[in-house]
Design a protein around this motif. Sequence first.
Motif, PDB file in Angstrom:
ATOM      1  N   TRP B 102       0.823  -1.214   0.000  1.00 28.63           N
ATOM      2  CA  TRP B 102       0.000   0.000   0.000  1.00 28.63           C
ATOM      3  C   TRP B 102       0.850   1.254   0.000  1.00 28.63           C
ATOM      4  CZ3 TRP B 102      -4.358  -0.423  -2.083  1.00 28.63           C
ATOM      5  CH2 TRP B 102      -5.024  -1.647  -2.022  1.00 28.63           C
ATOM      6  N   PHE B 105       1.997   1.578  -3.507  1.00 31.96           N
ATOM      7  CA  PHE B 105       0.845   1.946  -4.323  1.00 31.96           C
ATOM      8  C   PHE B 105       0.587   3.456  -4.216  1.00 31.96           C
ATOM      9  CE2 PHE B 105      -3.750   2.385  -5.111  1.00 31.96           C
ATOM     10  CZ  PHE B 105      -3.828   1.774  -6.350  1.00 31.96           C
ATOM     11  N   VAL B 109       0.740   6.331  -7.179  1.00 30.10           N
ATOM     12  CA  VAL B 109      -0.341   7.259  -7.507  1.00 30.10           C
ATOM     13  C   VAL B 109       0.178   8.698  -7.460  1.00 30.10           C
ATOM     14  CG1 VAL B 109      -2.572   8.154  -6.740  1.00 30.10           C
ATOM     15  CG2 VAL B 109      -2.148   5.694  -6.754  1.00 30.10           C
ATOM     16  N   MET B 262      -0.172   4.159 -14.129  1.00 33.77           N
ATOM     17  CA  MET B 262       0.373   3.229 -13.126  1.00 33.77           C
ATOM     18  C   MET B 262       1.791   2.803 -13.472  1.00 33.77           C
ATOM     19  SD  MET B 262      -1.574   2.550 -10.588  1.00 33.77           S
ATOM     20  CE  MET B 262      -1.166   0.923  -9.954  1.00 33.77           C
ATOM     21  N   PHE B 307      -2.368  -7.063 -11.015  1.00 32.59           N
ATOM     22  CA  PHE B 307      -3.191  -5.997 -10.436  1.00 32.59           C
ATOM     23  C   PHE B 307      -2.858  -4.659 -11.082  1.00 32.59           C
ATOM     24  CE2 PHE B 307      -3.557  -2.647  -7.168  1.00 32.59           C
ATOM     25  CZ  PHE B 307      -4.924  -2.707  -6.957  1.00 32.59           C
ATOM     26  N   GLU B 308      -1.557  -4.389 -11.209  1.00 29.04           N
ATOM     27  CA  GLU B 308      -1.115  -3.138 -11.814  1.00 29.04           C
ATOM     28  C   GLU B 308      -1.631  -3.003 -13.253  1.00 29.04           C
ATOM     29  OE1 GLU B 308       3.043  -2.997 -12.569  1.00 29.04           O
ATOM     30  OE2 GLU B 308       3.169  -0.818 -12.366  1.00 29.04           O
ATOM     31  N   LEU B 310      -4.181  -4.494 -14.632  1.00 30.17           N
ATOM     32  CA  LEU B 310      -5.636  -4.355 -14.679  1.00 30.17           C
ATOM     33  C   LEU B 310      -6.061  -2.936 -14.320  1.00 30.17           C
ATOM     34  CD1 LEU B 310      -6.848  -7.766 -13.209  1.00 30.17           C
ATOM     35  CD2 LEU B 310      -7.028  -6.936 -15.565  1.00 30.17           C
ATOM     36  N   VAL B 311      -5.414  -2.361 -13.307  1.00 27.46           N
ATOM     37  CA  VAL B 311      -5.731  -0.982 -12.950  1.00 27.46           C
ATOM     38  C   VAL B 311      -5.476  -0.074 -14.153  1.00 27.46           C
ATOM     39  CG1 VAL B 311      -5.109   0.982 -11.500  1.00 27.46           C
ATOM     40  CG2 VAL B 311      -5.340  -1.274 -10.491  1.00 27.46           C
ATOM     41  N   GLY B 312      -4.355  -0.303 -14.843  1.00 26.64           N
ATOM     42  CA  GLY B 312      -4.036   0.501 -16.026  1.00 26.64           C
ATOM     43  C   GLY B 312      -5.105   0.370 -17.094  1.00 26.64           C
ATOM     44  N   VAL B 314      -8.270  -0.555 -16.683  1.00 29.69           N
ATOM     45  CA  VAL B 314      -9.506   0.076 -16.225  1.00 29.69           C
ATOM     46  C   VAL B 314      -9.407   1.589 -16.375  1.00 29.69           C
ATOM     47  CG1 VAL B 314     -10.916   0.565 -14.181  1.00 29.69           C
ATOM     48  CG2 VAL B 314     -10.164  -1.778 -14.659  1.00 29.69           C
ATOM     49  N   LEU B 315      -8.236   2.147 -16.036  1.00 27.45           N
ATOM     50  CA  LEU B 315      -8.055   3.592 -16.150  1.00 27.45           C
ATOM     51  C   LEU B 315      -8.250   4.058 -17.583  1.00 27.45           C
ATOM     52  CD1 LEU B 315      -5.028   4.480 -13.855  1.00 27.45           C
ATOM     53  CD2 LEU B 315      -7.383   5.265 -13.659  1.00 27.45           C
ATOM     54  N   SER B 318     -11.909   3.777 -18.658  1.00 30.23           N
ATOM     55  CA  SER B 318     -12.815   4.782 -18.109  1.00 30.23           C
ATOM     56  C   SER B 318     -12.483   6.172 -18.645  1.00 30.23           C
ATOM     57  CB  SER B 318     -12.829   4.760 -16.574  1.00 30.23           C
ATOM     58  OG  SER B 318     -11.657   4.218 -16.059  1.00 30.23           O
TER      59      SER B 318
END
Lengths: 313, 332
Positions: B102, B105, B109, B262, B307-308, B310-312, B314-315, B318
């Motif tokens: 965290w 992370f 960010v 990310m 995870f990284e 997937l976040v990218g 999704v970003l 969106s």
Amino acid sequence: MTPDLAEKAGELEKPLVRAAPRGLDDSPGYRVFRVVNTALLLGVVAVTLYPFLNIVAQSFSDEQAIRTGRVNLLPQGFDLKTYRFVMADPAFWNGYLNTVVYTVVATAIAMALTTVYAYVLSKRRLKGRGLLIGIAVFTMFFNGGLIPNYVLISSLGMKNTLWAVVLPNAISVFNLLVMKSFFENLPSELEEAAVVDGLSAYGVLLRIVLPLSKAVLATMVLFYAVANWNAWFGAFLYFDRADLFPVTVYLRNMIAGASGADAVGAGGSADVAQVSANIKAVTMVLTVLPVLVVYPFVQRFFVSGVMLGAVKQ
Amino acid sequence: MTAAPETALVAETVAEARPRRGKWPGRRPAGRRETWRRALRRDWQLYSLAVLPLLFFLVFRYLPMLGNVIAFRRFVPGGSVFGEAWVGLRYVEMFVKDPNFWSVFGNTVVLGALTLLFCFPLPIVLALMLNEVRSRYFKRFVQTVAYLPHFLSIVIVAGMVMQLVSVEGTVNQVTRLFGADAVPFIQAPDWFRTIYVSSEVWQTVGWGTILYLAALTTVDEQLYEAARIDGASRWRQTWHITLPGVRPTMVTLLILNTGTFMAVGFEKILLLQNPLTYPTGDVVSTYLYRVGLVSNNFSYAAAIGLFEALVGLVLILSANAISRRAVGTSLW
């Protein structure tokens, strides 16, 4: 060359940026703005160039002058002994030679794969073309990540071989798209005529399309060559033996050693000894030299290469 | 490599790859759809040219994506690429509960946001400034210099940065000039973000202008003339004509930058950081590098990497959706 193509080739030579619209509105305020603008741009130039000049000055200075912070724009205690020292180091030359070999092989493979795929993608009539494009473009937004790639290269037995640095990045999707859009803009009549005259698809590519595409081919060779010349991480990751390192990894071990960072990594970068600042500076200058020498001559091509893809008619 | 000048090309190509069914005008009249058999017979040579590149994408791009299953399986070095036994979400749980995760992370960010904040608008400003230059030679000179850092190896950039911020380096000479004490910047966590972001700006801002300059040439000259006749000042011309003219380029770039949010400059951070600067300088990608390759915890690191990524994804999805609704420009 047909007039059409001559025009197309001429387009590449044209200035890439149009002068600002000449105004009738030369108000006093705008004149002040132009002076400020020029000054600011000169500031940008100075800030951009300073790190280069500083490194060059350091490379000709003696260690003591750097340690006491006397080197800025001009060398202090000018001499060439550091250059002689670095150039007498077989490890440096070995790294340099490795870099040359990796750059040449990687660029050749990359050019072959990128060109044929871009050519296929440029054929609008081809069934399944959207899928073929999608396969390439999706990899720009999602990738396997560091660990799966590392595991893959290891299990393919590519560690400590040339393939580990020349294959994994053989196609840059960006370069692929630039070439594709260039091929699409070639006049299709020429190719049709060649087909009527009995050339196969391979023949059309080799004898008609490639000779007409020298501008874009040159740009792509340069893009790939610079990228490969500058690359370090693949070699750092996949090579355990110092004799395989390209000069960038040699340099990184030098810098990491002197900065006190933990010399982790696959490489046996055990040389955590302090490397004197001027030796680092010399190595940096020599590493970047080929790029700097070529840059003024090829800059125009680089830029037109990018614009080729960026602006559509 | 930074992904700056990919924009317009990507936007157009993505649109092209979209299936053209239904409302999209097809190229062939309906009812005469070509069969695969005919396409293959006619174009087999073209398809054969695509084989090696496809093999490349399959092996070096898509196989690693599948390789991410080791995030859910226990990986034994020397064992199967896909791991040895299912362990379910064990590794996902591990990083969710990992305080280090965290912290990195958060660093990611912050660094990503700062990079976006500075590296996105500055090329626009520089391009607008260049656009006002009348002397072609001066303009070309500035451009030539500004593009240069883009062609440097990250290793060289890191080396230059370290020399400049070293205790006796130029930056500290300036701070001393103003009577302050020298700062050991490279060991100072408080300074890591500043150093990283400014070196990133130095390296990318010039190259980033290329696309905007290209977009500026496509703005219709007549609009400026009309505006002048209406008595618009230079500022108003810039505000009402130039900026709207490059808006599609800006939006496309913004979406793409958001997608790489990310993946903040992994290579540069790895080169610039050291254990002393981990509190601010350690990001997800460097952390997973250490966990995975230095400590040999492959499955755990793969879970973090997945995870990284997937976040990218999704970003970018969106950002694309938002921009399509809000300004009508999108990648697809």
